[in-house]
Scaffold this active site. Structure first.
Site, PDB file in Angstrom:
ATOM      1  N   SER A 143      57.517  -0.293  57.937  1.00  0.00           N
ATOM      2  CA  SER A 143      56.359  -1.178  57.990  1.00  0.00           C
ATOM      3  C   SER A 143      56.649  -2.648  57.744  1.00  0.00           C
ATOM      4  O   SER A 143      55.818  -3.508  58.023  1.00  0.00           O
ATOM      5  CB  SER A 143      55.302  -0.705  56.976  1.00  0.00           C
ATOM      6  N   ASN A 156      66.089   4.093  56.194  1.00  0.00           N
ATOM      7  CA  ASN A 156      65.976   2.718  55.713  1.00  0.00           C
ATOM      8  C   ASN A 156      65.083   2.578  54.476  1.00  0.00           C
ATOM      9  O   ASN A 156      65.202   1.609  53.740  1.00  0.00           O
ATOM     10  CB  ASN A 156      65.430   1.833  56.845  1.00  0.00           C
ATOM     11  N   TYR A 188      69.771   0.955  41.485  1.00  0.00           N
ATOM     12  CA  TYR A 188      69.807   0.641  42.910  1.00  0.00           C
ATOM     13  C   TYR A 188      71.239   0.740  43.452  1.00  0.00           C
ATOM     14  O   TYR A 188      71.491   1.332  44.506  1.00  0.00           O
ATOM     15  CB  TYR A 188      69.251  -0.768  43.134  1.00  0.00           C
ATOM     16  N   ALA A 189      72.188   0.171  42.707  1.00  0.00           N
ATOM     17  CA  ALA A 189      73.591   0.210  43.127  1.00  0.00           C
ATOM     18  C   ALA A 189      74.099   1.644  43.194  1.00  0.00           C
ATOM     19  O   ALA A 189      74.822   2.012  44.119  1.00  0.00           O
ATOM     20  CB  ALA A 189      74.453  -0.610  42.164  1.00  0.00           C
ATOM     21  N   SER A 241      72.331   4.329  43.753  1.00  0.00           N
ATOM     22  CA  SER A 241      71.711   5.005  44.903  1.00  0.00           C
ATOM     23  C   SER A 241      72.387   4.596  46.208  1.00  0.00           C
ATOM     24  O   SER A 241      72.619   5.433  47.092  1.00  0.00           O
ATOM     25  CB  SER A 241      70.208   4.698  44.962  1.00  0.00           C
ATOM     26  N   LYS A 242      72.727   3.313  46.341  1.00  0.00           N
ATOM     27  CA  LYS A 242      73.344   2.831  47.570  1.00  0.00           C
ATOM     28  C   LYS A 242      74.818   3.241  47.672  1.00  0.00           C
ATOM     29  O   LYS A 242      75.337   3.471  48.768  1.00  0.00           O
ATOM     30  CB  LYS A 242      73.200   1.305  47.667  1.00  0.00           C
TER      31      LYS A 242
END
Length: 247
Positions: free
Chosen positions: A14, A90, A155-156, A158-159
């Protein structure tokens, strides 16, 4: 028309990078299913882009952090589409904070969306791709997943996990002609990065050899390449779109 005749599922469709990927896919002739958490203001615009290019856009909604809801919606879309040729994982969220002050719920929510959600969607879509012996899966990682970042341990993680998932899955299903790659954007102009204060922004830019932030188009260009037959012998790769930041 690099994607003419292909059907694609794009999560986090979105806004930002996801929205631009959908626009580019539609312009290249693909029929696209865009998954977002709730009905979006972008739907009308994306439907217009689709009609201008003789294609179609379908918006579907699910909470990427809710395993049952996400799985049910993706399975229904897979059935309605008769199978996807391309999957772009994404969707992602941030819950930033210093490691020793980070709440467990902030850790859990980021991993649930950014990593577990990708596992669930990929498992459903890849099973169909394997049967058809064709497909391209593209996971949106980050430069942070490669090099880490203070205040973003969740976040790091997870990525970085996405990179391991990408390479492992690529090895499992490469013999079925299904490719799996990751894209690792650097400092990209999005709503997320606009919230960064000027001092921090300038520090980021100092570390970029090209001395500019990237755009969503810069990222979408690489995703189109990976989704198309131009990359038919490319798999298990992590492609940085970072202006040299990770050098």
């Amino acid at each position: 028309m690099l994607l003419k005749g292909k059907k694609a599922l794009v999560t986090g469709s979105s806004r930002g990078i996801g929205k631009e990927i959908v626009c580019r896919f539609l312009a290249e002739g693909a029929e696209v299913w865009g998954l977002c958490s709730k009905p979006s203001a972008a739907r009308e615009e994306l439907e217009k882009v689709a009609s201008e290019n003789g294609s179609a856009f379908h918006e579907i909604c699910a909470d990427a952090g809710n395993a049952e809801q996400l799985s049910a919606v993706v399975k229904q879309a897979l059935e309605e589409s008769a199978g996807f040729d391309v999957l772009v994982n994404n969707a992602g969220i941030t819950r930033d904070g210093l490691f020793f002050r980070m709440k467990k719920e902030d850790w859990d929510s980021v991993l649930a969306v950014n990593l577990t959600g990708v596992f669930l969607v990929s498992q459903i879509v890849a099973a169909d791709m394997i049967k058809k012996r064709a497909g391209s899966i593209i996971n949106m990682s980050s430069v942070v997943g490669l090099h880490g970042q203070g205040g973003q341990a969740n976040y790091a993680a997870s990525k970085a996990g996405l990179i391991g998932l990408t390479k492992s899955l690529a090895k499992e299903i490469g013999s079925r002609n299904v490719r799996v790659n990751a894209v690792a954007p650097g400092f990209i102009e999005t709503d997320m990065t606009k919230a960064i204060n000027e001092a921090a922004r300038n520090e980021w830019l100092k570390g970029i050899p090209m001395h500019r932030a990237g755009t969503v188009t810069d990222v979408a260009d690489v995703v189109v390449f990976l989704a198309s037959d131009l990359s038919s012998y490319v798999t298990a790769q992590v492609i940085g779109v970072d202006g040299g930041m990770g050098a």
